[in-house]
Structure formats: C-alpha cells, structure tokens
Design an enzyme around this catalytic site. Structure first.
Site, PDB file in Angstrom:
ATOM      1  N   ALA A  19     -38.271  63.881 -44.430  1.00  0.00           N
ATOM      2  CA  ALA A  19     -38.011  62.438 -44.517  1.00  0.00           C
ATOM      3  C   ALA A  19     -38.575  61.795 -45.777  1.00  0.00           C
ATOM      4  O   ALA A  19     -37.918  60.955 -46.401  1.00  0.00           O
ATOM      5  CB  ALA A  19     -38.574  61.759 -43.267  1.00  0.00           C
ATOM      6  N   ARG A  60     -28.041  61.600 -44.263  1.00  0.00           N
ATOM      7  CA  ARG A  60     -28.906  62.021 -43.145  1.00  0.00           C
ATOM      8  C   ARG A  60     -29.048  60.817 -42.212  1.00  0.00           C
ATOM      9  O   ARG A  60     -29.808  59.893 -42.496  1.00  0.00           O
ATOM     10  CB  ARG A  60     -30.310  62.447 -43.634  1.00  0.00           C
ATOM     11  CG  ARG A  60     -30.412  63.529 -44.679  1.00  0.00           C
ATOM     12  CD  ARG A  60     -30.028  64.926 -44.219  1.00  0.00           C
ATOM     13  NE  ARG A  60     -30.535  65.436 -42.982  1.00  0.00           N
ATOM     14  CZ  ARG A  60     -31.602  66.231 -42.831  1.00  0.00           C
ATOM     15  NH1 ARG A  60     -32.307  66.575 -43.880  1.00  0.00           N
ATOM     16  NH2 ARG A  60     -31.958  66.692 -41.653  1.00  0.00           N
ATOM     17  N   CYS A 133     -41.735  73.304 -38.530  1.00  0.00           N
ATOM     18  CA  CYS A 133     -40.853  72.845 -39.615  1.00  0.00           C
ATOM     19  C   CYS A 133     -41.657  72.617 -40.911  1.00  0.00           C
ATOM     20  O   CYS A 133     -42.719  73.224 -41.108  1.00  0.00           O
ATOM     21  CB  CYS A 133     -40.089  71.593 -39.198  1.00  0.00           C
ATOM     22  SG  CYS A 133     -38.678  71.232 -40.292  1.00  0.00           S
ATOM     23  N   ASP A 204     -39.362  61.965 -38.398  1.00  0.00           N
ATOM     24  CA  ASP A 204     -38.246  61.400 -39.151  1.00  0.00           C
ATOM     25  C   ASP A 204     -38.048  59.943 -38.788  1.00  0.00           C
ATOM     26  O   ASP A 204     -37.684  59.139 -39.635  1.00  0.00           O
ATOM     27  CB  ASP A 204     -36.973  62.219 -38.890  1.00  0.00           C
ATOM     28  CG  ASP A 204     -37.067  63.539 -39.610  1.00  0.00           C
ATOM     29  OD1 ASP A 204     -36.706  63.595 -40.787  1.00  0.00           O
ATOM     30  OD2 ASP A 204     -37.596  64.496 -39.021  1.00  0.00           O
ATOM     31  N   ASN A 214     -38.196  64.098 -34.429  1.00  0.00           N
ATOM     32  CA  ASN A 214     -38.583  65.091 -35.432  1.00  0.00           C
ATOM     33  C   ASN A 214     -37.750  66.344 -35.190  1.00  0.00           C
ATOM     34  O   ASN A 214     -36.954  66.414 -34.241  1.00  0.00           O
ATOM     35  CB  ASN A 214     -40.089  65.383 -35.335  1.00  0.00           C
ATOM     36  CG  ASN A 214     -40.592  66.184 -36.522  1.00  0.00           C
ATOM     37  OD1 ASN A 214     -40.363  65.815 -37.681  1.00  0.00           O
ATOM     38  ND2 ASN A 214     -41.247  67.307 -36.276  1.00  0.00           N
ATOM     39  N   LYS A 215     -37.920  67.327 -36.044  1.00  0.00           N
ATOM     40  CA  LYS A 215     -37.113  68.557 -36.026  1.00  0.00           C
ATOM     41  C   LYS A 215     -36.924  69.094 -34.600  1.00  0.00           C
ATOM     42  O   LYS A 215     -37.853  69.077 -33.795  1.00  0.00           O
ATOM     43  CB  LYS A 215     -37.815  69.597 -36.903  1.00  0.00           C
ATOM     44  CG  LYS A 215     -37.160  70.949 -37.010  1.00  0.00           C
ATOM     45  CD  LYS A 215     -35.719  70.931 -37.465  1.00  0.00           C
ATOM     46  CE  LYS A 215     -35.489  70.265 -38.801  1.00  0.00           C
ATOM     47  NZ  LYS A 215     -34.046  70.047 -39.079  1.00  0.00           N
ATOM     48  N   LYS A 240     -41.351  54.880 -41.504  1.00  0.00           N
ATOM     49  CA  LYS A 240     -40.298  55.595 -40.767  1.00  0.00           C
ATOM     50  C   LYS A 240     -39.910  54.870 -39.483  1.00  0.00           C
ATOM     51  O   LYS A 240     -39.127  55.376 -38.693  1.00  0.00           O
ATOM     52  CB  LYS A 240     -40.772  57.012 -40.459  1.00  0.00           C
ATOM     53  CG  LYS A 240     -40.901  57.845 -41.723  1.00  0.00           C
ATOM     54  CD  LYS A 240     -41.302  59.242 -41.406  1.00  0.00           C
ATOM     55  CE  LYS A 240     -41.588  60.000 -42.673  1.00  0.00           C
ATOM     56  NZ  LYS A 240     -42.191  61.297 -42.375  1.00  0.00           N
TER      57      LYS A 240
HETATM   58  C1  RUB Z   1     -37.794  67.947 -41.595  1.00  0.00           C
HETATM   59  C2  RUB Z   1     -38.686  67.431 -40.510  1.00  0.00           C
HETATM   60  C3  RUB Z   1     -40.012  66.880 -40.932  1.00  0.00           C
HETATM   61  C4  RUB Z   1     -39.896  65.363 -41.112  1.00  0.00           C
HETATM   62  C5  RUB Z   1     -41.143  64.790 -41.791  1.00  0.00           C
HETATM   63  O1  RUB Z   1     -36.478  68.092 -41.158  1.00  0.00           O
HETATM   64  O2  RUB Z   1     -38.351  67.370 -39.346  1.00  0.00           O
HETATM   65  O3  RUB Z   1     -40.982  67.116 -39.951  1.00  0.00           O
HETATM   66  O4  RUB Z   1     -38.771  65.045 -41.917  1.00  0.00           O
HETATM   67  O5  RUB Z   1     -41.230  65.184 -43.132  1.00  0.00           O
HETATM   68  P1  RUB Z   1     -35.306  68.475 -42.227  1.00  0.00           P
HETATM   69  P2  RUB Z   1     -42.229  64.443 -44.141  1.00  0.00           P
HETATM   70  O6  RUB Z   1     -35.720  69.763 -42.863  1.00  0.00           O
HETATM   71  O7  RUB Z   1     -34.073  68.560 -41.409  1.00  0.00           O
HETATM   72  O8  RUB Z   1     -35.233  67.376 -43.236  1.00  0.00           O
HETATM   73  O9  RUB Z   1     -43.564  64.488 -43.492  1.00  0.00           O
HETATM   74  O10 RUB Z   1     -42.150  65.256 -45.405  1.00  0.00           O
HETATM   75  O11 RUB Z   1     -41.729  63.050 -44.308  1.00  0.00           O
END
Ligand code: RUB
Length: 312
Positions: A19, A60, A133, A204, A214-215, A240
């Site tokens: 994200a 997305r 993830c 996310d 989240n994932k 977020k």
């Molecule tokens: C990535 C995912 C991450 C969040 C947070 O999914 O689920 O946990 O996006 O990321 P994808 P951050 O690979 O489908 O984008 O902490 O970097 O914002």
C-alpha cells in the site's frame, strides 16, 4: 495519457506493490502527468487530471492511502486554481504531492520507532515475530528494532500466489535479521512450533468499524493468533483509513487475475483469486500507528484528528 497508462500498469501488475509504495508511486505518476500536460485552459487541465486519477484508482481497488493521496492533491489544486496562473499548475501539483509523500513517510518513521518499543530489550529466550506477505511498514519496525540492538528472529510466509514473502525475507536478511521462511499452509504449525511472541502484519485499508483489510491469509493468521494466545498487531499509517466507510460504503476486495494461480488450468475449472481479506477488530490486539498504539475501533477518531482535510 499513454505514458500514464504505462505507469499505472506497473502498479496493477504488482511490479510496484504494498500500500505505501503503491500510494507514493501513484502520486508521483499523477504529478509527472501534470508536468507533461500542454493545455491552455485551467478547467480542461483539471478534467484531465481527474481522468488520470481515475486510471490510477482503478489499478488497485483496495488502496485508500492512494485514493486519499490523489484526492488530497486535486482538492488542494481545486482550492487554489482561481488564484494561480496556468503555468503554475505543474509546480503546485508537485508541491501537494510532496506534502502528501512527507505525511506518509513521516508516519512510517514514527511507526517504526513506536513498533520497535514493543520489542523487549533483552529476551534471553529469544523473541520471535511472525509476519505475512510484504509490508514496508512492518519491515521498517523490524529494521529499527534490529538497529536498536534488539535480539529477535522472524518467521515469515512465502505468500502465494505472488510470493511477496520472498521480498520480506531478502530485506530482513540484508539487515542482518534471522529469518525462517514457511509455506502459507504451515502458518498455524509455525506460530506454534517456533513459539511466536507477536504477530505483526501491515494493512491496505482500515474501515470506520476498525476492520483491517490486508493480504489474503491475514484473517487465518489472526485466528491462529487466538488459538495460540499470541498478540496480533497491525502496523499502519492512519492515511490508510477509508473515509467512505463512515458513510456505509463497504470496502472493496480486489479480485486478481486467475492466471496468477494457474496459467493453463483444466477446462471448466473455476478459480478465484482474492488479493485481500478482512480482519475484524475483535481479532486485533492493537493498531501501531503514527498516533500511537490503540484498538482498531479508534482509527476513525485519530484519522479525523490528524487529517481533517481528508474526511469527506
Ligand atoms: C501487500 C500487503 C501489505 C500491505 C501493507 O499486498 O498486503 O501487507 O499493502 O504494505 P500486495 P505497506 O502485494 O497485493 O500489494 O506496509 O508497505 O504499506
């Protein structure tokens, strides 16, 4: 517009993922687009920028940090449009983009410090963190804790179908952190076997009810945390938060191309590929945010307090 579409493709293909990085890049892409526009009419420029925003939104669907960022840039531009010369529009867009970048990156730096405080200074048993993830906010906490000299190891999942867990493992290894890598279906076994002390994932989206998206696999992990009495934390900037959820609009779960799972599947096989899932607030011990650690149901109040311009 062609260049913007190519840039957008880098996000939808997951070349740019997570994200935070999706948000930073999308804001960059809109700002770059503004620098390339050669139109002699303020209203037409704004219309083009809104079209560009919609193209980026569509990359997305479950990414409110990106939506909040692109809305922030264009709302600020709209407010000043009457007062500025047409030639100033590109630099204004860049200025608002830089402001939003700073808000997000400052939040991440604060979260890294706050999250690292949650790790014990010296655990003779060895502190074990479990993650899923790739979250740049989670890795920022882990690297900060390591830089503070804290002793811990990380167990992480590979994260099918796109294997973002490998990115996590490589980044942590590069930082000198011990990592144990498991397949997703070993999640329950590994939390139990390695006696995880804390489960830490990114986010996310956060809804008005304190649900985190989240994932895919995150809720399963939250259920595992319950079974094993391991605290489950979500590390996330409040940017977020999805303000639309306050008005009853449900967050969307992005469904991805089934080719990611099986390129040439047998005929008549139905495949579904959800990118994310919801984790209800009752499974979350705390959100680790730029405003501190608190129950996820408080997210709306903090979002409103910190970012009143983004509440719509
Ligand atoms: C990535 C995912 C991450 C969040 C947070 O999914 O689920 O946990 O996006 O990321 P994808 P951050 O690979 O489908 O984008 O902490 O970097 O914002």
């Amino acid at each position: 517009m062609d260049k913007l579409k190519k840039d957008a493709e880098r996000i939808s293909s997951l070349e740019i993922q997570g994200a935070t990085d999706v948000c930073l890049s999308a804001c960059d892409f809109l700002s770059d687009y503004a620098q390339r526009l050669e139109i002699d009419d303020k209203k037409k420029i704004l219309k083009k920028l809104h079209k560009g925003k919609d193209i980026l939104f569509a990359t997305r669907p479950t990414e409110p940090a990106m939506k909040n960022g692109l809305n922030y840039i264009l709302k600020k531009l709209e407010k000043e449009l009457e007062l500025i010369a047409i030639s100033e529009i590109p630099s204004k867009v860049q200025q608002f983009k830089d402001e939003y970048h700073k808000m997000l990156l400052d939040s991440k730096a604060k979260i890294a410090k706050i999250g690292a405080n949650r790790f014990p200074d010296d655990d003779p048993e060895g502190f074990t963190v479990f993650t899923h993830c790739h979250s740049s906010v989670v890795t920022a906490i882990l690297i900060e804790a390591k830089n503070q000299g804290k002793n811990f190891r990380v167990v992480n999942t590979e994260t099918q179908p796109k294997l973002q867990g490998r990115k996590t493992a490589k980044e942590l290894l590069d930082a000198g952190i011990k990592v144990i890598h498991v397949v997703d279906s070993a999640m329950r076994w590994a939390v139990n076997h390695f006696e995880a002390d804390i489960i830490l994932v990114g986010a996310d989206s956060i809804t008005s009810e304190g649900t985190v998206l989240n994932k895919i696999g995150s809720r399963l992990l939250a259920l595992v945390s319950r079974e094993n009495h391991v605290p489950f934390y979500v590390a996330t900037p409040l940017l977020k938060y999805n303000p639309e959820t306050s008005f009853g609009i449900l967050e969307i779960i992005e469904m991805r191309d089934t080719n990611e799972i099986w390129e040439e599947p047998p005929k008549n096989l139905e495949i579904v590929n959800p990118a994310f899932e919801t984790v209800s607030r009752r499974y979350i011990d705390g959100l680790i945010t730029e405003a501190g650690i608190f129950p996820s149901a408080h997210a709306y109040l903090w979002f409103q307090k910190l970012y009143p311009d983004l509440v719509s």
